[in-house]
Scaffold this active site. Structure first.
Site, mmCIF file in Angstrom:
data_model
loop_
_atom_site.group_PDB
_atom_site.id
_atom_site.type_symbol
_atom_site.label_atom_id
_atom_site.label_comp_id
_atom_site.label_asym_id
_atom_site.label_seq_id
_atom_site.Cartn_x
_atom_site.Cartn_y
_atom_site.Cartn_z
ATOM 1 N N PHE A 72 0.811 -1.215 0.000
ATOM 2 C CA PHE A 72 0.000 0.000 0.000
ATOM 3 C C PHE A 72 0.849 1.271 0.000
ATOM 4 O O PHE A 72 0.368 2.334 -0.380
ATOM 5 C CB PHE A 72 -0.973 -0.004 1.179
ATOM 6 N N LYS A 73 2.115 1.149 0.382
ATOM 7 C CA LYS A 73 2.974 2.334 0.394
ATOM 8 C C LYS A 73 3.096 2.948 -1.008
ATOM 9 O O LYS A 73 3.363 4.144 -1.152
ATOM 10 C CB LYS A 73 4.353 1.994 0.948
#
Length: 496
Positions: A111-112
């Site tokens: 998700f980064k």
């Protein structure tokens, strides 16, 4: 009128959005927050018809007001492009009674990527806007995912260098391989003898070191951060909660203004704070369900009002959550302290000196939006296996922590509202933990044999990010003690 930002620890200094993004951390060690959280102006009918990129502009223009429309749209379109393996960017998958918001379709399958794909563009644009002539040194600590996503985002970006510190024995084999094989003449990766909190503390100490800042200035450098302490990380994360709600509405899954719950697996508190900001903007979110692993400092905080990092640090199968100092919680503490910088600063000083602090009853009363719980290692493995056996859907250990905590929340409350679970990493990033959970027979296989087995059982193609590192050479081998982090940075930059 521009939306300005101030530090959580000083009342009277304000900066623009671009200045806050460039600095990363305030000079006093505080985190930048908007002087007010803007309201979402675009109607749900319009949002429901928008692409991810269009949604991003509608949200981010409210926070990054000193960026022109052209600048901001350029940043957004440069970030959310073919690096993602789906046009939706963040698709929703319904499984096991919840909607999984898949935030792992970017180039490093975690998700980064959702924020770190755009941060380099926001930062280089900010440097031009503010006539910065120094080289920007991105200094970052990682518990596994931020490092690779930041390295990929900043690799070979002119006018920048990036230095990433990670706990040498505290990330998954694939997470480590992704980082140490990173190409780019401006990239540096260092393992430390210690855990993530040690890495994060070392990075924060360098940010607040006035003598080091003067030395950097003389040598033509200035620090900034790619960690979620940078407001340029937090703002893009708000977008995907707005997008998810609009897509649920567009697909007929919810009625207009119907409240939903959101479950977020979290260690550093940034991802769930973004959901909280989305709720403050007017998005119809009811409960913010904070899911912890066995490093359950956040669960204990929501249960008691005491934040206490003085406990054993546990290495788990969800290493990106193996954190005892949740940096982004400071932004929430500041908010519930009535935006009182002095009160917040006193609490953060207590955390620094004694490792703990206690909030007041009045502050606790403002945490009713949140529900906290945690999942043990056994529970995490069990829910991976159960969801696979029941539905064929394979989730990673971080997402599994969230799934288990959601089951506990429903058992505790009988709340049946539609619920979005933030699915924060591809199972391919944690193949050993995932495959061992599904069946012990996989235990003897190598990491990359497990990749091929996971493709067979999940029927999801192996992501390019994994194919790229199968035979990639190791380019970064440096390891240091925590007290040598500053010297390591100086050596890379050629300063004394």
């Amino acid at each position: 009128m521009d939306l300005l930002y101030k530090s959580t620890r000083t009342a009277d200094i304000t900066v623009t959005a671009s200045e806050a993004i460039l600095k990363g951390l305030a000079d006093d060690g505080g985190l930048f927050v908007p002087v007010e959280i803007p309201k979402l102006l675009t109607g749900l009918d319009a949002l429901a018809r928008m692409s991810y990129q269009e949604t991003a502009y509608e949200v981010m223009k409210l926070y990054l007001t000193d960026y022109t429309e052209e600048e901001l749209k350029h940043c957004i379109n440069s970030a959310y492009d073919g690096k993602f393996d789906t046009e939706e960017i963040a698709p929703l998958t319904k499984a096991d009674g919840a909607y999984y918001l898949e935030l792992f379709h970017g180039s490093t399958i975690a998700f980064k990527d959702m924020a770190l794909s755009i941060l380099p563009h926001l930062m280089t644009t900010a440097a031009k806007k503010n006539q910065v002539d120094h080289e920007i040194v991105i200094l970052t600590a990682t518990s596994g995912d931020t490092g690779k996503a930041a390295l990929a985002g900043f690799a070979d970006v002119p006018g920048t260098k990036i230095i990433v510190f990670y706990p040498k024995n505290g990330v998954s084999p694939i997470q480590e391989k992704q980082m140490v094989t990173q190409k780019g003449d401006n990239t540096y990766v260092v393992g430390i003898h210690g855990n993530f909190d040690d890495a994060q503390n070392g990075v924060k100490a360098m940010f607040s070191d006035k003598a080091l800042a003067a030395l950097m200035e003389q040598s033509g450098y200035q620090f900034s951060s790619a960690n979620s302490i940078n407001i340029g990380r937090l703002v893009p994360q708000i977008v995907y909660y707005v997008y998810a709600y609009a897509k649920l509405f567009a697909n007929g899954q919810i009625a207009e203004n119907e409240k939903i719950n959101v479950v977020v697996p979290t260690g550093n508190f940034g991802n769930i704070l973004a959901a909280y900001y989305a709720k403050q903007m007017g998005l119809p979110i009811d409960k913010l369900i904070c899911a912890s692993n066995e490093n359950k400092v956040l669960f204990d905080f929501f249960k008691t009002g005491d934040y206490d990092r003085n406990r054993e640090f546990v290495l788990t199968s969800s290493p990106s959550m193996d954190i005892l100092i949740s940096s982004n919680l400071e932004r929430l503490i500041y908010k519930i302290a009535g935006a009182d910088a002095e009160k917040n600063r006193a609490l953060m000083r207590e955390l620094s000196t004694s490792g703990k602090y206690e909030i007041t009853a009045e502050m606790r009363s403002q945490l009713e939006d949140f529900y906290g719980n945690f999942a043990t290692e056994e529970e995490t493995a069990g829910v991976i296996r159960q969801i696979y056996e029941d539905t064929g859907y394979v989730i990673d250990p971080h997402t599994a922590v969230a799934a288990k905590v959601y089951k506990k929340y429903k058992a505790d409350t009988r709340d049946e509202k539609k619920t979005v679970i933030a699915s924060t990493a591809s199972p391919y990033k944690f193949t050993r933990s995932v495959m061992d959970a599904i069946d012990p027979k996989y235990e003897a296989m190598t990491d990359f044999e497990l990749v091929d087995e996971l493709e067979k059982i999940s029927r999801v193609p192996v992501p390019q990010a994994i194919e790229d590192i199968r035979s990639a050479p190791v380019l970064h081998r440096d390891v240091c003690d925590t007290d040598q982090m500053q010297n390591t940075v100086k050596n890379y930059l050629g300063i004394k």
